[in-house]
Scaffold this motif. Sequence first.
Motif, PDB file in Angstrom:
ATOM      1  N   ALA B 253       0.834  -1.195   0.000  1.00 21.75           N
ATOM      2  CA  ALA B 253       0.000   0.000   0.000  1.00 21.75           C
ATOM      3  C   ALA B 253       0.873   1.251   0.000  1.00 21.75           C
ATOM      4  N   GLN B 254       1.920   1.208   0.797  1.00 26.81           N
ATOM      5  CA  GLN B 254       2.815   2.365   0.903  1.00 26.81           C
ATOM      6  C   GLN B 254       3.549   2.600  -0.423  1.00 26.81           C
ATOM      7  N   HIS B 255       3.992   1.503  -1.009  1.00 27.33           N
ATOM      8  CA  HIS B 255       4.703   1.595  -2.278  1.00 27.33           C
ATOM      9  C   HIS B 255       3.786   2.182  -3.347  1.00 27.33           C
ATOM     10  N   GLY B 256       2.553   1.646  -3.388  1.00 21.79           N
ATOM     11  CA  GLY B 256       1.562   2.139  -4.357  1.00 21.79           C
ATOM     12  C   GLY B 256       1.329   3.629  -4.180  1.00 21.79           C
ATOM     13  N   GLY B 257       1.274   4.046  -2.928  1.00 27.64           N
ATOM     14  CA  GLY B 257       0.992   5.441  -2.615  1.00 27.64           C
ATOM     15  C   GLY B 257       2.096   6.374  -3.071  1.00 27.64           C
ATOM     16  N   SER B 258       3.299   5.840  -3.191  1.00 25.50           N
ATOM     17  CA  SER B 258       4.427   6.706  -3.565  1.00 25.50           C
ATOM     18  C   SER B 258       4.697   6.676  -5.074  1.00 25.50           C
ATOM     19  N   GLY B 260       3.036   7.904  -7.618  1.00 23.56           N
ATOM     20  CA  GLY B 260       2.364   8.903  -8.458  1.00 23.56           C
ATOM     21  C   GLY B 260       0.859   8.879  -8.289  1.00 23.56           C
ATOM     22  N   TRP B 261       0.199   9.860  -8.889  1.00 19.57           N
ATOM     23  CA  TRP B 261      -1.234  10.041  -8.626  1.00 19.57           C
ATOM     24  C   TRP B 261      -2.092   8.920  -9.194  1.00 19.57           C
ATOM     25  N   ARG B 262      -1.648   8.271 -10.283  1.00 14.48           N
ATOM     26  CA  ARG B 262      -2.466   7.199 -10.876  1.00 14.48           C
ATOM     27  C   ARG B 262      -2.555   6.018  -9.899  1.00 14.48           C
ATOM     28  N   ALA B 263      -1.385   5.680  -9.350  1.00 17.39           N
ATOM     29  CA  ALA B 263      -1.356   4.551  -8.408  1.00 17.39           C
ATOM     30  C   ALA B 263      -2.147   4.888  -7.144  1.00 17.39           C
TER      31      ALA B 263
END
Lengths: 364, 338
Positions: B253-258, B260-263
């Motif tokens: 989740a943290q990786h996804g959050g970092s 960019g805005w699409r992720a």
Amino acid sequence: MTPQGRARPVVTFRWDLDKTYLKTEFERFSKLVRLPFERAADKTHVPGVPELVRGLRRTALARGEEPRVLFLTATPPQMAAAIREKLANDGVEIDGIVFKDQLRLLVRGQLRQIRDHLGYKLDALFESRLAGEARGVELLFGDDWESDPLIYSIYAEWLAGRLAPAELGGLLARIGVPEDTREGLAERAGVALAESGARVERIYIHLERRTPLAGFRAYGPRLLPTFSPLQAAADLFARRRLDDSGLLEVAHAVAAGDGAGGRGLLNLLDDLVRRSALHPGWRARVALRLGRASVGRLERPSWRARVRALGRAPAPGCDDPPLLWESAVTVRDVGRASHRSTPGPGEDGASPAAAGDAEPHSED
Amino acid sequence: MARIAVDTLGGAAAPSAAVEAAARVSLEGIEVVLVGHVDRIQDELDATSYDPRRISVRHCATAGDEPVDGWRALLPRRDSSVAVAARLVAEGEASALVTAGPPAATVLAVARFFERLPGVGRLGLASVYPREIDDAGQDPFALIVDVGAALRCEVADLVAFARLGSVWSRLVSDSAAPRIGLLNSGADEDAGGDLLVATHRRLRALPELNFVGNLEGSELTGGRADVVVCEGLVGNVVIKLLESIEDVVAAVAQHGGSEGWRARLGIRPLAQQIARLREISERPGYAGAPILGARQICLQLHPRSRPLAFRNALKLAAKAVRDDVGGQMLAAVAGRTP
């Protein structure tokens, strides 16, 4: 006067009524509206307290002192008959009781005074002392519902001659006492006491609300928060203000009324020892007496307990350092806030789901 | 009345988590003996509401996890808080033990001081984990025994784990006949080697147990079995793997959050589910799991347990004492249906 012509020393026991002596329920409106119609028989006391009041008077007499048992309550005088009857039924002999005439205040339009508990109680304490109703050494009994710790501490400091009228005025303004009450109190505080040796020996605060103990540190060692009348009785026994039979009567009443078994009674004593409020030697002596009398079905004391009770038990100290008002007043406000925010039984800070609380493996 | 001994020196939040919980349950009628440093315990009590009639303190200044060298490491320290608490239970001063100390120290203390159930060779350290449920009313948590007390077992040990796990699951889950599964590499009766084959046969022959057969790794998080039986080595790997899922989810989740805005936009709809997954997999809130094989009750909590977990454990221990789970376990190992 004694046979030799010398006046007997006076000791005053001052009691709050609701939540200290009586188990009055005024938290819920339905209970509150019933109060004026309660008869003496409807009123219930905190188990062990009538026995403590009687025991203190008896012990004082046996010590050659003149006991004064005074009650101070914010209850209106319209309920006086039922209260006096209840005290008489309990075998409690009183030397005075002060009620708060709320009807008169209402008629006079003094609405702020109706709500002002602190100013009213302090005024009554000063008045009874200046009028000579209360004399000598005082032991004060209150609870953690209103501001008894602060009221009693202010009174004790005044009696000790450590609270000047100007300082008192500022303090009362800070804690919200109405101005006209403040002026009257400052005036009384300025009157010099004719009597020497007047002091508050001990303040006992019954923790009816189970207020955390940390909040009482600011009031100093003179104030002892107690979870049960047995704790007050043990401390008074160590101070030789309560005799053996008084101690046992309180213990029997607590065991019967609270359902505290023998182990629960001993736990109450150990709690005092951990808080450095009772010397282990006195704990051993009290436990020995409770064991001998089989209070709460306690077993007969072992030889080890008997030997322990022979050990050193120094007289309790009478530490009376000046109070730090800044802390005492702040603590009073913190205490009130903590009661508002403390979750009740079944409530938690965290959501049940977050804590797994609702799940069977997280039994709750 | 149940009186629970609490090791206040065990766990990352010692002693505040244990003392705060004990104070709270004392107001609810449960009696506790707090084992630990008396001054630190009283400092914690001073900060909260408690009922002193139901709290006693046994002074002890040594935590169970303090390092010991050489052969002494294999013995429970008699002066450690968990050993003192276990002795209180063994001597009848308390009815059950709750600790968040190191499981190895707890197992040693239980083995040394508790009364072993007749016929039980090895103790079993249980644990619980969240899983899917097959039907309404099924406990969303499964019990797994053993997760590390006995690395290698014999048939009799695994059968005892099944019997004892069944009794415990009945207590906690209110299930009349908990389903027992044997963790194995295949569903066939002959899978897994001599030990597991023999255990399977023994369990199948016991009518008092609701044995559902072998359970493969892929079925662990399903609702097929309420009690999973395995050797300690396997159980330990399984439970640590399950625990790590929480961290993996958080990291993803943290990786996804970092990224960019699409992720971030893509993850947003899943945020609630991720949070829920973290909630149910977060062990510091669990009431703990028992060490099975002794007559007395011992609940082992996660070392990072919070006050709520301690409180739940204290209530569960009190319930186990009240329901005489020790007696039920005695009957179970004797082959009688309790």
